[in-house]
Design a protein around this motif. Structure first.
Motif, PDB file in Angstrom:
ATOM      1  N   GLN A  63     -11.057   1.364   1.621  1.00 28.23           N
ATOM      2  CA  GLN A  63     -12.419   0.852   1.632  1.00 28.23           C
ATOM      3  C   GLN A  63     -12.710   0.005   0.388  1.00 28.23           C
ATOM      4  O   GLN A  63     -13.337  -1.036   0.459  1.00 28.23           O
ATOM      5  CB  GLN A  63     -13.355   2.055   1.679  1.00 28.23           C
ATOM      6  N   GLN A  64     -12.212   0.426  -0.770  1.00 32.09           N
ATOM      7  CA  GLN A  64     -12.544  -0.258  -2.015  1.00 32.09           C
ATOM      8  C   GLN A  64     -11.681  -1.488  -2.261  1.00 32.09           C
ATOM      9  O   GLN A  64     -12.159  -2.470  -2.820  1.00 32.09           O
ATOM     10  CB  GLN A  64     -12.360   0.699  -3.204  1.00 32.09           C
ATOM     11  N   PHE A  65     -10.405  -1.415  -1.873  1.00 35.91           N
ATOM     12  CA  PHE A  65      -9.502  -2.485  -2.305  1.00 35.91           C
ATOM     13  C   PHE A  65      -8.870  -3.265  -1.162  1.00 35.91           C
ATOM     14  O   PHE A  65      -8.433  -4.385  -1.347  1.00 35.91           O
ATOM     15  CB  PHE A  65      -8.395  -1.905  -3.200  1.00 35.91           C
ATOM     16  N   GLY A  66      -8.787  -2.698   0.022  1.00 37.40           N
ATOM     17  CA  GLY A  66      -8.211  -3.437   1.136  1.00 37.40           C
ATOM     18  C   GLY A  66      -7.223  -2.609   1.914  1.00 37.40           C
ATOM     19  O   GLY A  66      -6.887  -1.483   1.535  1.00 37.40           O
ATOM     20  N   LYS A  67      -6.744  -3.165   3.021  1.00 44.72           N
ATOM     21  CA  LYS A  67      -5.970  -2.384   3.980  1.00 44.72           C
ATOM     22  C   LYS A  67      -4.499  -2.261   3.616  1.00 44.72           C
ATOM     23  O   LYS A  67      -3.817  -1.380   4.117  1.00 44.72           O
ATOM     24  CB  LYS A  67      -6.059  -3.049   5.355  1.00 44.72           C
ATOM     25  N   LYS A  68      -3.984  -3.199   2.824  1.00 43.50           N
ATOM     26  CA  LYS A  68      -2.520  -3.257   2.660  1.00 43.50           C
ATOM     27  C   LYS A  68      -2.055  -2.359   1.511  1.00 43.50           C
ATOM     28  O   LYS A  68      -2.587  -2.440   0.403  1.00 43.50           O
ATOM     29  CB  LYS A  68      -2.093  -4.702   2.428  1.00 43.50           C
ATOM     30  N   VAL A  69      -1.082  -1.520   1.790  1.00 41.61           N
ATOM     31  CA  VAL A  69      -0.658  -0.544   0.781  1.00 41.61           C
ATOM     32  C   VAL A  69       0.867  -0.470   0.724  1.00 41.61           C
ATOM     33  O   VAL A  69       1.560  -0.731   1.711  1.00 41.61           O
ATOM     34  CB  VAL A  69      -1.272   0.846   1.081  1.00 41.61           C
ATOM     35  N   PHE A  70       1.372  -0.144  -0.459  1.00 41.21           N
ATOM     36  CA  PHE A  70       2.810   0.025  -0.674  1.00 41.21           C
ATOM     37  C   PHE A  70       3.028   1.432  -1.208  1.00 41.21           C
ATOM     38  O   PHE A  70       2.337   1.843  -2.138  1.00 41.21           O
ATOM     39  CB  PHE A  70       3.294  -1.023  -1.681  1.00 41.21           C
ATOM     40  N   PHE A  71       3.964   2.192  -0.618  1.00 41.29           N
ATOM     41  CA  PHE A  71       4.234   3.556  -1.065  1.00 41.29           C
ATOM     42  C   PHE A  71       5.415   3.569  -2.032  1.00 41.29           C
ATOM     43  O   PHE A  71       6.468   3.015  -1.727  1.00 41.29           O
ATOM     44  CB  PHE A  71       4.609   4.468   0.112  1.00 41.29           C
TER      45      PHE A  71
END
Lengths: 438, 300
Positions: free
Chosen positions: A175-183
């Protein structure tokens, strides 16, 4: 007498048989002895075992666990002990070696006759000692976060499970930074299981997983991973890197020119003590999900922080979530034992009886620094409120979100096919009960 | 991510970045191995305490910074001096009695490593320490699509400077001639009036000091802990063994292993990269057990 080959073989076989049988016979006699004699005696100190590493690679977090346990024991003893009897810690050094963990467990149970063991920080050491704990029907307080997927009748855990840990963090970050994430994670069981959970929350939040990388435990070279992250351009990074590697990761993140404002790291592990070790400028701006932060603004926490740091155990100068979870385990033990003594009397106390009476034990706001928690009456993990904190420029954390209510622990949340953990064992979908599943 | 889509998205800029990173990883491996190269190459001592010399370097920088207030760039040479002194004391007190028994040095130095580790833990505690650096070191350079952190450039620069200095010391000075003579044949060198005892002592001290420099740099890249050295000592031994114990061998072995690590990690992941690298090293040592450039002298 000359020993013939045949008689020699016979004796050897007998000897070998005796050697194999001996330990079992020994254990049985001890068992019988236990039947006659109670674990705690009226007016005598109650012995508990503290099984943490004071040397070796795991010493950094586990030394703090030993210190905070001693602090909690002092506090309980000052207030009159448990049912009028003081607690007496038996402190052993597990030396960060899994063989030592399991040897010392046997020693604590058989020789020192402690009524409960408080110990371990990693899943690997827990899995090393659980077979012994279960074989003796003893009781282990595991005071930190873990991945779940275990259902034993001999463990009480006061840290968050994987299903509680990242539940709020992932939606908040999306919600705060965006949908794309790296684990990014350390290469062992806890990060992998935690990431499986995180993927479920990510899907629900509508996020997108760009990549998943694991670094060997203790590894310090994050160049290749950071290059991949640079190419993938995620909105944030979800980290389950632990220990020394975590500090190298945050340092190199900044040294490689990544900006915390546009791509923060949301971690399950980077707390106050890690931030101190890496330097505040490397930790500032990143996020952590934990049930406890030193900065929590409650009277109980102020009392805990001040009291602990002033005491002779507060030499490391900070409190953090792992310490607080360990502190709670001492009170969960106290309340459970008091309840058990009330129910069956002092002579009826066994480790298993304490565990059975710990179902639903509550540690209230005026004792628990993180606020009210209680032990689940089925799986004996902890109902707690995960909170999200952002690291500030001075190394302290600002709490940006706290769950409204306590979240239920569910060790098999991502494996519903295997079953549900109940007080008597793992109940499979076919209704079959399996005991002591690890 | 499917393998197909991964290769489909192959682009040269990312690959070039991986190659550049490889040079940086190589410099880290090499600087960790330099001291070991000298000690092993000259005296044949298998120094298991090398990782702890690295750790001492980091701790001496931490100490000087926090208690004396020395700026970081002065801590690096100071770490050289301090750890070299520790090495000198160790050589005089213990190692010199073991030169004729190279395998015993392995056990003795392993014991020393445990003593150093626990000693540091007793003095400084087991919690991690923090090494501050000027802010310019915590930024990065960006030239078009090429990215590299400032501190990695500094490590690379120091590594190159040290290699050049060592080369000059060994091949351009009278001391270097003596060292090489002792390396080739200790008795013959002694009969020509070279004090081999002194040569061993100085090379051991220099080797320890080089580990100290590496440690003060790793304290910035990584973390300052009593156990921090154990991770580097394996890498350092790999570089030295693959290189054959000579300076040129270590430079090439460090370069190749660092570069391969980075390229493998680019195509797959970090764990698999290590696996591939170690398999390749085992195969290489099966074919060429003496390493890349083994000294042509008589074997000890």
């Amino acid at each position: 007498m000359r020993t013939s080959r045949r008689s020699f073989l016979k004796t050897a076989a007998l000897g070998a048989g005796a050697a194999i049988a001996a330990p079992y016979g020994f254990v049985r006699t001890i068992d019988q002895a236990w039947g006659a004699q109670s674990w705690i005696k009226k007016g005598e100190p109650i012995k508990i075992g503290l099984l943490f590493s004071l040397s070796g690679g795991l010493a950094v977090p586990e030394e703090d666990s030993t210190l905070v346990m001693q602090y909690a024991i002092d506090e309980i003893n000052k207030a009159g002990g448990v049912a009028g009897m003081p607690l007496e810690p038996v402190i052993v050094d597990a030396k960060s070696d899994f063989k030592v963990y399991s040897e010392k467990t046997k020693e604590l149970i058989l020789r020192n006759k402690v009524v409960s063991i408080f110990g371990c920080y990693t899943s690997a050491s827990r899995k090393a000692i659980l077979p012994t704990v279960m074989a003796q029907d003893h009781l282990l307080y595991y005071p930190t976060c873990y991945e779940g997927a275990e259902c034993t009748q001999n463990t009480i855990c006061t840290g968050p499970l994987a299903n509680q840990h990242s539940k709020d963090l992932i939606p908040y970050m999306v919600q705060q930074f965006g949908k794309k994430v790296f684990f990014v994670g350390s290469n062992y069981v806890w990060p992998k299981e935690s990431n499986k959970n995180a993927k479920i929350w990510l899907e629900k939040a509508g996020g997108e997983l760009l990549g998943e990388e694991y670094i060997p435990l203790g590894g310090s070279e994050f160049g290749p991973v950071l290059n991949k992250i640079r190419d993938a351009k995620p909105n944030f990074i979800f980290s389950t890197v632990v220990g020394a590697s975590d500090i190298a990761f945050h340092k190199q993140f900044k040294q490689e020119g990544f900006k915390v404002d546009s791509m923060p790291i949301a971690s399950l592990t980077t707390g106050e003590i890690e931030t101190r070790a890496m330097g505040n400028e490397f930790g500032a701006g990143h996020f952590l999900s934990a049930p406890y932060f030193q900065a929590l603004d409650t009277p109980t926490n102020h009392k805990f922080v001040e009291g602990f740091l002033k005491s002779k155990y507060g030499k490391n100068g900070t409190t953090h979530y792992n310490m607080e979870e360990t502190y709670l385990s001492a009170y969960v033990f106290k309340y459970g034992l008091e309840k058990a003594i009330k129910a069956v009397g002092i002579d009826g106390i066994t480790p298993r009886v304490i565990r059975d009476h710990s179902a639903g034990i509550r540690v209230e706001d005026d004792v628990s620094p993180e606020g009210l928690i209680w032990i689940d009456d089925q799986n004996f993990n902890c109902w707690l409120k995960p909170k999200i904190g952002q690291c500030q420029a001075d190394g302290s954390f600002k709490i940006v979100k706290a769950a409204d209510t306590q979240v239920a622990p569910d060790p098999y949340s991502i494996y519903p096919d295997i079953g549900k953990c109940t007080a008597d064992g793992l109940k499979g979908p076919d209704g079959k009960l399996r005991k002591s599943v690890i | 991510m499917a393998v197909g889509s991964f290769f489909g998205s192959f682009d040269w800029s990312a690959f070039l970045n991986a190659l550049i990173l490889g040079v940086s990883i190589a410099s880290i491996w090499l600087i960790a191995a330099l001291g070991l190269t000298i000690i092993y190459g000259t005296a044949g001592v298998i120094n298991m305490a090398h990782g702890e010399f690295i750790m001492l370097g980091a701790y001496s920088s931490y100490m000087l910074q926090n208690y004396v207030g020395l700026p970081f760039f002065l801590c690096v040479p100071a770490a050289f001096v301090i750890v070299a002194l520790v090495g000198l004391i160790l050589e005089r007190g213990l190692i010199r009695y073991l030169y004729k028994r190279p395998l015993d040095t392995l056990l003795a130095t392993f014991g020393v490593s445990l003593v150093l580790m626990q000693g540091v833990r007793l003095i400084f505690g087991s919690d991690p320490k923090y090494l501050a650096v000027p802010p310019i070191f915590t930024s990065n350079f960006q030239l078009g699509f090429v990215n590299i952190s400032a501190f990695r450039v500094i490590v690379l620069g120091i590594t190159i400077a040290l290699v050049v200095a060592l080369w000059a010391l060994f091949y351009r000075t009278r001391f270097g001639v003596q060292v090489r003579a002792v390396m080739q044949d200790k008795e013959m060198a002694a009969s020509f009036g070279i004090n081999s005892d002194r040569v061993y002592m100085l090379t051991f001290a220099i080797g320890a000091g080089l580990a100290g420099i590496a440690g003060s740099l790793f304290g910035v890249l990584n973390i300052v802990l009593p156990t921090m050295g154990t991770g580097y000592v394996v890498q350092a031994f790999l570089v030295v063994v693959v290189g054959g114990g000579t300076l040129a061998g270590s430079v090439i072995a460090g370069g190749a292993t660092g570069e391969l690590q980075s390229v493998f990690a680019y195509f797959t992941n970090d764990t698999f990269a290590r696996f591939m690298l170690y398999v390749l090293i085992v195969v290489f040592l099966r074919i060429r057990p003496q390493g890349l450039f083994a000294p042509s002298a008589k074997r000890r």
